[in-house]
Design an enzyme around this catalytic site. Sequence first.
Site, PDB file in Angstrom:
ATOM      1  N   HIS A 182       0.992  -1.286  -0.061  1.00 22.87           N
ATOM      2  CA  HIS A 182      -0.042   0.063  -0.029  1.00 22.87           C
ATOM      3  C   HIS A 182       0.842   1.184  -0.044  1.00 22.87           C
ATOM      4  O   HIS A 182       0.562   2.199  -0.905  1.00 22.87           O
ATOM      5  CB  HIS A 182      -0.867  -0.055   1.165  1.00 22.87           C
ATOM      6  N   LYS A 232     -17.871  -6.286   5.584  1.00 23.26           N
ATOM      7  CA  LYS A 232     -16.572  -7.100   5.622  1.00 23.26           C
ATOM      8  C   LYS A 232     -16.193  -7.062   7.426  1.00 23.26           C
ATOM      9  O   LYS A 232     -16.467  -5.965   7.824  1.00 23.26           O
ATOM     10  CB  LYS A 232     -15.325  -6.297   5.140  1.00 23.26           C
ATOM     11  N   ARG A 261      -1.478  -5.912  -8.313  1.00 26.64           N
ATOM     12  CA  ARG A 261      -0.544  -7.055  -8.131  1.00 26.64           C
ATOM     13  C   ARG A 261      -0.223  -8.256  -9.150  1.00 26.64           C
ATOM     14  O   ARG A 261       0.871  -8.699  -9.354  1.00 26.64           O
ATOM     15  CB  ARG A 261      -0.609  -7.517  -6.716  1.00 26.64           C
TER      16      ARG A 261
END
Length: 169
Positions: free
Chosen positions: A18, A42, A91
């Site tokens: 991050h 979440k 990623r």
Amino acid sequence: MERVGLYAGSFNPPTKGHLDIISRACNVCDRLIVGVGINMRKKAVIKPDERVQLLEKATAQFTNVTVATYEGLTVDYANNIGVNVLIRGLRNPTDFHMEFHMAVTNKTLSPNLETLFLMSTPNFAFVNSYLVREVAASGGDIDAFLPEEIIEDVKQIFAKRMELLKELF
């Protein structure tokens, strides 16, 4: 025109990956808002206010970064605070697939909002918050995954959460 970026995520916890994206986004944005999304669906290990504090500490060296929480759609938040570019980190190809669909949706909802994808630096391509939480929950060493400024804070947060879990069982 001022380039105002929004790098949104859960940051549960913030990782070196991050911070790498934040650092690079600072070079292309005049101002960067790191938005800690609050999603009640979440189950976050780290409370939103703790994530904000961790991010503020980890990004203190960047003069053009602010950190804030928000609820609801990221595209709505971006429009409400005057953002003109969403920053997204990638990623791997799986990330791209998901992020591509999100970017097209955001562009449909807000035609003037651009999405800028930043590829992960190779040594951070495998790092994600889920991995850090799993290693921490198993008592493993998480130092390699976290910005140096927040390692001890994150360890303390996880230690407190583990103590609470032990009391429940």
